[in-house]
Design a protein around this motif. Structure first.
Motif, PDB file in Angstrom:
ATOM      1  N   HIS A  12      -7.582   4.090   4.363  1.00  0.00           N
ATOM      2  CA  HIS A  12      -7.531   3.065   3.320  1.00  0.00           C
ATOM      3  C   HIS A  12      -6.639   1.893   3.720  1.00  0.00           C
ATOM      4  O   HIS A  12      -6.957   0.745   3.417  1.00  0.00           O
ATOM      5  CB  HIS A  12      -7.072   3.671   1.997  1.00  0.00           C
ATOM      6  N   GLU A  50      -0.208   6.394   3.089  1.00  0.00           N
ATOM      7  CA  GLU A  50      -0.756   5.237   3.811  1.00  0.00           C
ATOM      8  C   GLU A  50       0.380   4.472   4.480  1.00  0.00           C
ATOM      9  O   GLU A  50       1.133   3.753   3.828  1.00  0.00           O
ATOM     10  CB  GLU A  50      -1.524   4.323   2.847  1.00  0.00           C
ATOM     11  N   ASN A  79      -8.544  -0.218   6.249  1.00  0.00           N
ATOM     12  CA  ASN A  79      -9.555  -0.978   5.517  1.00  0.00           C
ATOM     13  C   ASN A  79      -8.910  -2.166   4.800  1.00  0.00           C
ATOM     14  O   ASN A  79      -9.395  -3.290   4.881  1.00  0.00           O
ATOM     15  CB  ASN A  79     -10.251  -0.051   4.519  1.00  0.00           C
ATOM     16  N   ARG A  80      -7.807  -1.909   4.120  1.00  0.00           N
ATOM     17  CA  ARG A  80      -7.122  -2.975   3.372  1.00  0.00           C
ATOM     18  C   ARG A  80      -6.588  -4.054   4.308  1.00  0.00           C
ATOM     19  O   ARG A  80      -6.637  -5.242   3.988  1.00  0.00           O
ATOM     20  CB  ARG A  80      -6.004  -2.377   2.537  1.00  0.00           C
ATOM     21  N   GLU A 130       0.834  -1.204   0.000  1.00  0.00           N
ATOM     22  CA  GLU A 130       0.000   0.000   0.000  1.00  0.00           C
ATOM     23  C   GLU A 130       0.871   1.257   0.000  1.00  0.00           C
ATOM     24  O   GLU A 130       0.603   2.218  -0.710  1.00  0.00           O
ATOM     25  CB  GLU A 130      -0.931  -0.009   1.210  1.00  0.00           C
TER      26      GLU A 130
END
Length: 165
Positions: free
Chosen positions: A129, A109, A132-133, A102
Motif C-alpha cells: 500500500h 507500512e 502504491n501510495r 501512511e
C-alpha cells in the motif's frame, strides 16, 4: 463453452495471494519489541487500547520489523529519468512525507531503504500500500509515467516512475 463459463473456470483454479510475513491470528494482544506496535483484534496499530492494561502480552516481532530485518520488501518503487536528477531533493522530501503520513495510520507500512542505483533511485517498502501510495503521490505532484505490476505468485508490488524533461 461460453465467455461466462470460461471466466468462472479461470477464477476457479486461481489461488489467493499469500503473504508469508503475515502472522496467523493470535489470541489476545502482542507488542513488537523493536517498534512498540500493538497487535490486538487482528490488527497492528500504534495506539495502545484505551482503559486496557496489557499485562500478559507476548512480545512478537511485527511483520514490518521482520521484513526490515530480512530485507524482504513487499513493495519496490524505482524512479528514473532526467527530472529525478534535477529535482532529487524535492522528490525525496515527498517520499519521506508520504511515508510519515501512511506510517501514522498504518503501523505496517514503512520504508525499508532508499538506494541509489546508477541513475535510478530505488525505494523498498514493507507493504504494497505504501509503494502504491508513493507512485500516486509522485504522479500527482510531478506528473511523469507510472507503471504498477502486482506479483502473480507472491505478495508484492513493483512500481516504476519515470519522467524526462
Amino acid at each position: 463453452m461460453n465467455k461466462f463459463q470460461q471466466s468462472q473456470k479461470d477464477n476457479l483454479f486461481k489461488t489467493s495471494t499469500h503473504d508469508p510475513y503475515r502472522l496467523p491470528r493470535v489470541e489476545g494482544a502482542a507488542i513488537c519489541p523493536q517498534c512498540n506496535a500493538v497487535y490486538q483484534g487482528g490488527n497492528w496499530t500504534w495506539k495502545h487500547p484505551e482503559n486496557t492494561v496489557i499485562h500478559d502480552a507476548r512480545t512478537v516481532k511485527c511483520p514490518a520489523c521482520r521484513r526490515i530485518v530480512d530485507n524482504m520488501p513487499a513493495g519496490t518503487l524505482t524512479l528514473s529519468g532526467s527530472f529525478l536528477q534535477k529535482h532529487r531533493k524535492e522528490i525525496i522530501n515527498l517520499i519521506e512525507n508520504t511515508e510519515k503520513k501512511e506510517k501514522a495510520e498504518h503501523a505496517l507500512e514503512r520504508i525499508i531503504n532508499l538506494t541509489d542505483s546508477a541513475a535510478d533511485l530505488i525505494v523498498t517498502t514493507t507493504g504494497i500500500h505504501l509503494a502504491n501510495r508513493l507512485g500516486h503521490a509522485l504522479e500527482a505532484a510531478f506528473k511523469g509515467t507510472v507503471d504498477y505490476q502486482y506479483g502473480d505468485d507472491e505478495y508484492g508490488l513493483t512500481v516504476n516512475w519515470t519522467r524526462d524533461e
